[in-house]
Structures are given as structure tokens and as C-alpha cells.
Design an enzyme around this catalytic site. Structure first.
Site, PDB file in Angstrom:
ATOM      1  N   GLU A 165      21.581  15.425  10.419  1.00 27.49           N
ATOM      2  CA  GLU A 165      21.036  16.734  10.127  1.00 27.49           C
ATOM      3  C   GLU A 165      19.521  16.790  11.004  1.00 27.49           C
ATOM      4  O   GLU A 165      19.067  18.014  11.386  1.00 27.49           O
ATOM      5  CB  GLU A 165      21.002  17.228   8.906  1.00 27.49           C
ATOM      6  N   GLY A 182      -0.180  -6.751  17.174  1.00 26.99           N
ATOM      7  CA  GLY A 182      -1.364  -6.705  16.403  1.00 26.99           C
ATOM      8  C   GLY A 182      -1.370  -6.295  14.743  1.00 26.99           C
ATOM      9  O   GLY A 182      -1.854  -6.659  13.893  1.00 26.99           O
ATOM     10  N   ARG A 230       8.749  13.012  19.557  1.00 25.68           N
ATOM     11  CA  ARG A 230       8.314  11.954  18.817  1.00 25.68           C
ATOM     12  C   ARG A 230       6.932  12.271  18.483  1.00 25.68           C
ATOM     13  O   ARG A 230       6.053  12.463  19.090  1.00 25.68           O
ATOM     14  CB  ARG A 230       7.921  11.023  20.017  1.00 25.68           C
ATOM     15  N   GLU A 242      18.177  14.824  13.016  1.00 23.57           N
ATOM     16  CA  GLU A 242      18.147  14.102  14.318  1.00 23.57           C
ATOM     17  C   GLU A 242      18.458  15.425  15.488  1.00 23.57           C
ATOM     18  O   GLU A 242      19.291  16.005  15.611  1.00 23.57           O
ATOM     19  CB  GLU A 242      19.336  13.136  14.358  1.00 23.57           C
ATOM     20  N   ARG A 286      -5.564  -8.462   6.696  1.00 22.97           N
ATOM     21  CA  ARG A 286      -4.904  -7.579   7.898  1.00 22.97           C
ATOM     22  C   ARG A 286      -4.011  -6.498   7.109  1.00 22.97           C
ATOM     23  O   ARG A 286      -3.124  -6.755   6.046  1.00 22.97           O
ATOM     24  CB  ARG A 286      -4.325  -8.196   9.034  1.00 22.97           C
ATOM     25  N   GLU A 287      -3.962  -5.343   7.517  1.00 22.25           N
ATOM     26  CA  GLU A 287      -2.979  -4.296   7.320  1.00 22.25           C
ATOM     27  C   GLU A 287      -1.869  -4.389   8.111  1.00 22.25           C
ATOM     28  O   GLU A 287      -1.896  -4.208   9.569  1.00 22.25           O
ATOM     29  CB  GLU A 287      -3.477  -2.958   7.112  1.00 22.25           C
ATOM     30  N   ALA A 319      18.206   3.931  21.420  1.00 24.65           N
ATOM     31  CA  ALA A 319      17.516   2.972  20.798  1.00 24.65           C
ATOM     32  C   ALA A 319      17.653   3.343  19.304  1.00 24.65           C
ATOM     33  O   ALA A 319      18.062   4.646  18.872  1.00 24.65           O
ATOM     34  CB  ALA A 319      16.126   2.897  20.987  1.00 24.65           C
ATOM     35  N   GLU A 326      24.636   2.031  18.589  1.00 24.34           N
ATOM     36  CA  GLU A 326      23.706   3.095  18.775  1.00 24.34           C
ATOM     37  C   GLU A 326      24.125   3.735  20.241  1.00 24.34           C
ATOM     38  O   GLU A 326      23.785   4.860  20.818  1.00 24.34           O
ATOM     39  CB  GLU A 326      22.122   2.253  18.953  1.00 24.34           C
ATOM     40  N   ILE A 382       0.826  -1.244  -0.083  1.00 25.46           N
ATOM     41  CA  ILE A 382       0.121   0.092   0.100  1.00 25.46           C
ATOM     42  C   ILE A 382       0.824   1.299   0.043  1.00 25.46           C
ATOM     43  O   ILE A 382       0.489   2.131  -0.715  1.00 25.46           O
ATOM     44  CB  ILE A 382      -1.040  -0.056   1.249  1.00 25.46           C
TER      45      ILE A 382
END
Length: 222
Positions: free
Chosen positions: A181, A157, A106, A183, A79-80, A119, A134, A57
């Protein structure tokens, strides 16, 4: 005689659970079983799914697919699915027992200053190699002891991405942060007690941090 005794014991065990068995060969097996997985029709399922068709999609940093899936009982579902790369998350602790955290925007949950553990995405490397990379990128630290804690799916899910969780002990600062740049990330340290207080007060909003601290506590509280 042995078979007869086993059969009798199994029948008694099933009778105590009010269980009716149509086939005699299944009596002993069911008597030894504590949990069965059943679908809505009462059919015993194996837990195996077969993907019969995938329709893409959207394709970007995340990929969205529509999947036609055949379940082990013969039923079909559509399911998507959000196709996301696997990631790592690190509970980073210094020799003095302080914990490294990051603060960054976020957009998903609309949190401009989300406080989290370091992370990032795994890029053509092992989870352990990604964790070390990381850690260095988001804290400027290296660790002489990296402990595997757990692995989990952030959203079973609809998302494929799995997170590998590590505890990095005796972290030492060896360089400044080198961010991309686009981040916007701040790295800082907090005392263990202050982090625990934030955890108990539900101030962490991401699953990585919450699961990370709960899994790491047995190593830190010694």
C-alpha cells in the site's frame, strides 16, 4: 648458507626502500611485503576491531547505535552506526537485450522519480532467493540465469548493510506487479544503449545501479 643468502637479499631489498628494521626476525617478512597498514602513530595494525560497548539510540526500520570500539593498536574510538538489513539489487535483462528499470520516490536525497535497477531487503532467505523474489515483485519477471556480480557496503563509514548484486538474464514477464500500500513504484524497460547513455551522463544517482551496470557490462557487451 641458504638462510644467509635470504638475509642478504632481504637486507638489500629493504635498503633500496630506505627501510630501517629494529628486529632481525622481521627482515625477510618485510622484504616480501608491498603494503603495510599503519595508524597515525606509525604502529602496524592488524585490521581487527573489538566492539566493547553498544548503546541503542533509535529503533525502527533502521536502527541507530553508538558503539565504543577498540582498535588493534589499543586506541578506542566512538562511532554512531546505522544498523540496516542486507539487500539485493538486480540488473534484469530480457531475451531481446532490454533492461528493466524502476522509478520510485526517494525521500533521503529528495528525488521523487529515482530511476534504478530492482532492489530490496533480504528477509530470512539467501541473497539468491531474495534476488529472485525482488525480481518477480518489482518487474513481474522470472529469469532462467542468475549470475552473481559482486557484494559491497553502501557506506563503509557508518552503515552495516551489505548489498549483493546479481545479473538476471532472459527475463520473462509472468505476472503483474503486486505492490504494498505504501509502495509507489513504476516498472519499465529501456534499450541497452539508452541505459548506457544515462550511465555515461551521470543520470543514475544510486550506487546499486551504477555499480550494477559497470559490473554487468562484460556480460552484456558480447
Amino acid at each position: 648458507l641458504t638462510v644467509s643468502i635470504t638475509l642478504v637479499v632481504s637486507v638489500i631489498a629493504l635498503a633500496k626502500r630506505n627501510t630501517l628494521v629494529q628486529d632481525s626476525y622481521a627482515i625477510e617478512m618485510l622484504a616480501r611485503t608491498d603494503v603495510l597498514c599503519l595508524d597515525k602513530t606509525g604502529t602496524i595494525t592488524t585490521g581487527k576491531m573489538e566492539i566493547e560497548k553498544i548503546e541503542q539510540i533509535y529503533s525502527g526500520f533502521l536502527k541507530v547505535e553508538k558503539r565504543e570500539i577498540k582498535l588493534s593498536n589499543g586506541e578506542k574510538i566512538i562511532r554512531e552506526i546505522i544498523n540496516k538489513k542486507n539487500s539485493v539489487a538486480i540488473v534484469a535483462v530480457t531475451e531481446d537485450g532490454e533492461i528493466f528499470l524502476t522509478k520510485q520516490p526517494r525521500p533521503g536525497p529528495g528525488i521523487e522519480d529515482s530511476v534504478e535497477i530492482p532492489a530490496g531487503i533480504i528477509e530470512n532467505e539467501s541473497p539468491e532467493e531474495a534476488a529472485k523474489r525482488e525480481l518477480l515483485e518489482e518487474t513481474g519477471c522470472i529469469s532462467d540465469e542468475l549470475i552473481y556480480l559482486a557484494e559491497f557496503f553502501g557506506d563503509v563509514g557508518c552503515c552495516t548493510g551489505k548489498t549483493y548484486l546479481y545479473l538476471a538474464l532472459n527475463c520473462k514477464k509472468v505476472k503483474d506487479l503486486e505492490l504494498d500500500e505504501d509502495e509507489f513504484l513504476i516498472s519499465f524497460k529501456m534499450k541497452k544503449e539508452a541505459v548506457y547513455k544515462m550511465l555515461d551522463n551521470n543520470e543514475f544517482k544510486d550506487a546499486h545501479s551504477i555499480i550494477g551496470f559497470l559490473k554487468a557490462r562484460k556480460y552484456l557487451d558480447v
